[in-house]
Design a protein around this motif. Structure first.
Motif, mmCIF file in Angstrom:
data_model
loop_
_atom_site.group_PDB
_atom_site.id
_atom_site.type_symbol
_atom_site.label_atom_id
_atom_site.label_comp_id
_atom_site.label_asym_id
_atom_site.label_seq_id
_atom_site.Cartn_x
_atom_site.Cartn_y
_atom_site.Cartn_z
ATOM 1 N N GLU A 169 1.004 -1.464 0.052
ATOM 2 C CA GLU A 169 -0.017 0.236 -0.087
ATOM 3 C C GLU A 169 0.716 1.418 0.086
ATOM 4 O O GLU A 169 0.539 2.246 -0.429
ATOM 5 C CB GLU A 169 -0.883 0.031 1.110
ATOM 6 N N SER A 170 2.028 1.147 0.645
ATOM 7 C CA SER A 170 2.763 2.373 0.650
ATOM 8 C C SER A 170 3.730 2.568 -0.392
ATOM 9 O O SER A 170 4.727 3.544 -0.518
ATOM 10 C CB SER A 170 3.810 2.392 1.977
ATOM 11 N N ASP A 171 3.693 1.535 -1.342
ATOM 12 C CA ASP A 171 4.537 1.788 -2.662
ATOM 13 C C ASP A 171 4.102 2.856 -3.664
ATOM 14 O O ASP A 171 2.730 2.639 -4.122
ATOM 15 C CB ASP A 171 4.305 0.553 -3.575
ATOM 16 N N THR A 172 4.583 3.770 -3.457
ATOM 17 C CA THR A 172 4.241 4.889 -4.350
ATOM 18 C C THR A 172 3.934 4.659 -6.086
ATOM 19 O O THR A 172 3.287 5.215 -6.845
ATOM 20 C CB THR A 172 5.278 6.355 -4.351
ATOM 21 N N GLY A 173 5.059 3.999 -6.412
ATOM 22 C CA GLY A 173 4.847 3.541 -7.853
ATOM 23 C C GLY A 173 3.505 2.734 -7.991
ATOM 24 O O GLY A 173 2.715 3.319 -9.083
ATOM 25 N N LEU A 174 3.219 2.059 -7.172
ATOM 26 C CA LEU A 174 1.745 1.195 -7.424
ATOM 27 C C LEU A 174 0.747 2.224 -7.149
ATOM 28 O O LEU A 174 -0.278 2.283 -8.080
ATOM 29 C CB LEU A 174 1.677 -0.015 -6.447
ATOM 30 N N ARG A 175 0.727 2.957 -6.311
ATOM 31 C CA ARG A 175 -0.443 4.135 -6.138
ATOM 32 C C ARG A 175 -0.522 4.870 -7.333
ATOM 33 O O ARG A 175 -1.566 5.096 -7.832
ATOM 34 C CB ARG A 175 -0.060 5.114 -5.018
ATOM 35 N N ASP A 176 0.725 5.399 -7.943
ATOM 36 C CA ASP A 176 0.514 6.101 -9.395
ATOM 37 C C ASP A 176 0.101 5.495 -10.320
ATOM 38 O O ASP A 176 -0.826 5.890 -11.303
ATOM 39 C CB ASP A 176 1.957 6.587 -9.556
ATOM 40 N N SER A 177 0.473 4.028 -10.252
ATOM 41 C CA SER A 177 -0.107 3.068 -11.636
ATOM 42 C C SER A 177 -1.726 3.028 -11.440
ATOM 43 O O SER A 177 -2.413 2.984 -12.499
ATOM 44 C CB SER A 177 0.601 1.801 -11.561
ATOM 45 N N ILE A 178 -2.191 2.606 -10.265
ATOM 46 C CA ILE A 178 -3.711 2.410 -9.957
ATOM 47 C C ILE A 178 -4.155 3.657 -10.416
ATOM 48 O O ILE A 178 -5.306 3.627 -10.867
ATOM 49 C CB ILE A 178 -3.847 2.108 -8.696
ATOM 50 N N SER A 179 -3.687 5.159 -9.919
ATOM 51 C CA SER A 179 -4.516 6.150 -10.038
ATOM 52 C C SER A 179 -4.397 6.379 -11.630
ATOM 53 O O SER A 179 -5.669 6.909 -12.195
ATOM 54 C CB SER A 179 -3.777 7.390 -9.521
ATOM 55 N N ALA A 180 -3.362 6.030 -12.329
ATOM 56 C CA ALA A 180 -3.425 6.356 -13.669
ATOM 57 C C ALA A 180 -4.334 5.419 -14.530
ATOM 58 O O ALA A 180 -5.054 5.918 -15.446
ATOM 59 C CB ALA A 180 -1.974 6.212 -14.126
ATOM 60 N N ALA A 181 -4.397 4.132 -14.109
ATOM 61 C CA ALA A 181 -5.347 3.195 -14.831
ATOM 62 C C ALA A 181 -6.758 3.880 -14.465
ATOM 63 O O ALA A 181 -7.677 3.542 -15.627
ATOM 64 C CB ALA A 181 -5.059 1.899 -14.320
ATOM 65 N N PHE A 182 -7.025 4.169 -13.301
ATOM 66 C CA PHE A 182 -8.233 4.580 -12.903
ATOM 67 C C PHE A 182 -8.948 5.683 -13.934
ATOM 68 O O PHE A 182 -9.994 6.039 -14.534
ATOM 69 C CB PHE A 182 -8.466 5.036 -11.600
ATOM 70 N N LYS A 183 -7.793 6.781 -14.067
ATOM 71 C CA LYS A 183 -8.073 7.954 -14.662
ATOM 72 C C LYS A 183 -8.253 7.704 -16.143
ATOM 73 O O LYS A 183 -8.933 8.276 -16.985
ATOM 74 C CB LYS A 183 -7.151 9.043 -14.549
ATOM 75 N N ASP A 184 -7.464 6.747 -16.795
ATOM 76 C CA ASP A 184 -7.915 6.300 -17.964
ATOM 77 C C ASP A 184 -9.133 5.725 -18.370
ATOM 78 O O ASP A 184 -9.696 5.972 -19.299
ATOM 79 C CB ASP A 184 -6.768 5.256 -18.556
ATOM 80 N N THR A 185 -9.828 5.371 -17.313
ATOM 81 C CA THR A 185 -11.231 4.850 -17.552
ATOM 82 C C THR A 185 -11.959 5.911 -17.459
ATOM 83 O O THR A 185 -13.017 5.857 -18.323
ATOM 84 C CB THR A 185 -11.607 3.801 -16.269
ATOM 85 N N LEU A 186 -11.861 6.852 -16.893
ATOM 86 C CA LEU A 186 -12.379 8.155 -16.704
ATOM 87 C C LEU A 186 -12.395 9.132 -17.985
ATOM 88 O O LEU A 186 -13.123 9.446 -18.579
ATOM 89 C CB LEU A 186 -12.091 9.224 -15.563
ATOM 90 N N SER A 187 -11.177 8.767 -18.657
ATOM 91 C CA SER A 187 -11.040 9.667 -19.937
ATOM 92 C C SER A 187 -11.655 8.899 -21.266
ATOM 93 O O SER A 187 -11.477 9.610 -22.191
ATOM 94 C CB SER A 187 -9.418 9.811 -20.068
ATOM 95 N N LEU A 188 -12.377 7.781 -20.934
ATOM 96 C CA LEU A 188 -12.931 7.056 -22.253
ATOM 97 C C LEU A 188 -14.052 8.006 -22.539
ATOM 98 O O LEU A 188 -14.394 8.110 -23.548
ATOM 99 C CB LEU A 188 -13.599 5.997 -21.634
ATOM 100 N N ASP A 189 -14.599 8.892 -21.782
ATOM 101 C CA ASP A 189 -15.858 9.536 -22.075
ATOM 102 C C ASP A 189 -15.466 10.801 -21.028
ATOM 103 O O ASP A 189 -15.701 10.732 -19.729
ATOM 104 C CB ASP A 189 -17.032 9.270 -21.932
#
Length: 396
Positions: A84-104
């Protein structure tokens, strides 16, 4: 659409691969913690599981021959906290989530409006359909001003399916699914606010499959009409006439129930019962100002002579409400036996004793409800100009 998994399947996606690698969750609370962190999303669980497996492999390597003799290594709270404290993972999860939002970009604006309120007033604060839509339109008018009520609800339902919003089963309003969704949308109030303030410049209208989705009927079947078609039938506070033609094989007998189901979800819609020709004439000319009404004449389920069907269409086009500010959408539903497919629009028919100029035909670019549409302006007595629209539907 791949959204959040059911708890059992989400747990299996995490636990089974880890067990196959020799790592076991001995505490069910740890499994639930990971599921909540990833919002039950399969792609996020896979990302988390990959990092957790790396942590466990390093842990086993450090212990060497002093490690446990049994084949399974226990996954402990400290291991979960490392991931959970892995900043790289947090950034990757956030980026993947925002990719979903950017679909529309409508997804993005809706999510950030709710995140803004969650940051300000708490995660459980809810917004009604109207409140949420008005705020979204404030930040991106072009993206929401042409989106009808049911179209907006289709976006909200889609975002529930994507795991971004919590379901609104009790009708009390909409909010984000949980703290994980809030964290992935934006880690601070300033970040969320900045994206909303840039929405007008950064957002673009895109082709959306959301509007081509079909709502679910009470018995679980898909409706015979898409969201776009339903928006067209319900109308935009104008006098309009729509004819829906089809066969039982294409679901024409379900059109009336579909309209009642959809409009019944919206508080200000009225669907008066029409039992005979006299009541039909009363309803297409009556009503109160600003009331949103749909008058349905269902010849598919209640057959009538072809002459009666054509007369109902003519009346819908020529008999308008006599009170200023009163409008209604008329939907006539019929099968192939009515002969309505050949019914012409007579541009010279008179309305209130005045000749009506023939309107030009504009081709409809979608294959939704028919090949052509004629918009005919009317002047109601007295009050602002009204518009009667008619579209023949030939391909349901």
């Amino acid at each position: 659409m791949i959204g959040p998994l059911a708890p059992q399947f989400a747990a299996e996606l995490l636990v089974e691969p880890m067990r196959a690698l020799g790592f076991e969750f001995l505490d069910l609370d740890l499994v639930n913690r990971v599921l909540g962190y990833c919002s039950y999303q399969p792609f996020l669980l896979q990302m988390f599981g990959h990092r957790l497996a790396e942590v466990m492999h390093r842990k086993r390597a450090r212990r060497g021959p002093e490690g446990p003799k049994e084949p399974l290594y226990a996954v402990e709270l400290a291991d979960i906290e490392v991931v959970e404290s892995d900043t790289g993972l947090r950034d990757s999860i956030s980026a993947a989530f925002k990719d979903t939002l950017s679909l529309d970009h409508r997804y993005d604006v809706i999510a950030n409006v709710l995140a803004y309120h969650a940051r300000h007033r708490g995660l459980e604060v809810r917004l009604s359909d109207t409140e949420l839509r008005e705020e979204c339109e404030t930040y991106w008018r072009k993206g929401f001003e042409q989106l009808d009520t049911e179209g907006f609800r289709a976006y909200l339902s889609e975002m529930v399916g994507l795991g971004i919003l919590a379901p609104n089963h009790d009708g009390l309003g909409w909010h984000l699914r949980g703290p994980s969704a809030l964290r992935m949308i934006g880690t601070s109030h300033d970040e969320v606010e900045a994206r909303l303030l840039r929405a007008e410049q950064d957002s673009e209208l895109q082709e959306s499959i959301v509007q081509e989705g079909r709502p679910e009927l009470p018995d679980g079947r898909s409706a015979p009409l898409t969201i776009t078609q339903l928006d067209d039938l319900l109308g935009e506070r104008s006098n309009q006439t729509r004819v829906v033609l089809g066969t039982s094989a294409t679901g024409v007998t379900d059109v009336g129930d579909t309209l009642r189901t959809v409009a019944g979800r919206i508080a200000d819609w009225k669907l008066p019962p029409v039992g005979n020709a006299r009541v039909y004439r009363q309803e297409i000319t009556g009503g109160v100002p600003r009331e949103r009404r749909v008058v349905i004449s269902d010849f598919a389920n209640y057959p009538a002579r072809p002459e009666a069907c054509r007369e109902a269409v003519d009346q819908a086009e020529t008999l308008l409400p006599g009170t200023s500010g009163v409008t209604r959408a008329v939907v006539l539903i019929a099968d192939h036996t009515t002969g309505l497919v050949a019914a012409p629009v007579d541009g010279n028919r008179t309305h209130h004793g005045r000749p009506r100029r023939a309107a030009p035909t504009r081709p409809t670019h979608s294959a939704r409800l028919g090949p052509a549409r004629r918009d005919v302006p009317h002047r109601g007595p007295p009050g602002p100009p009204l518009r009667t629209d008619r579209r023949l539907a030939t391909d349901l």
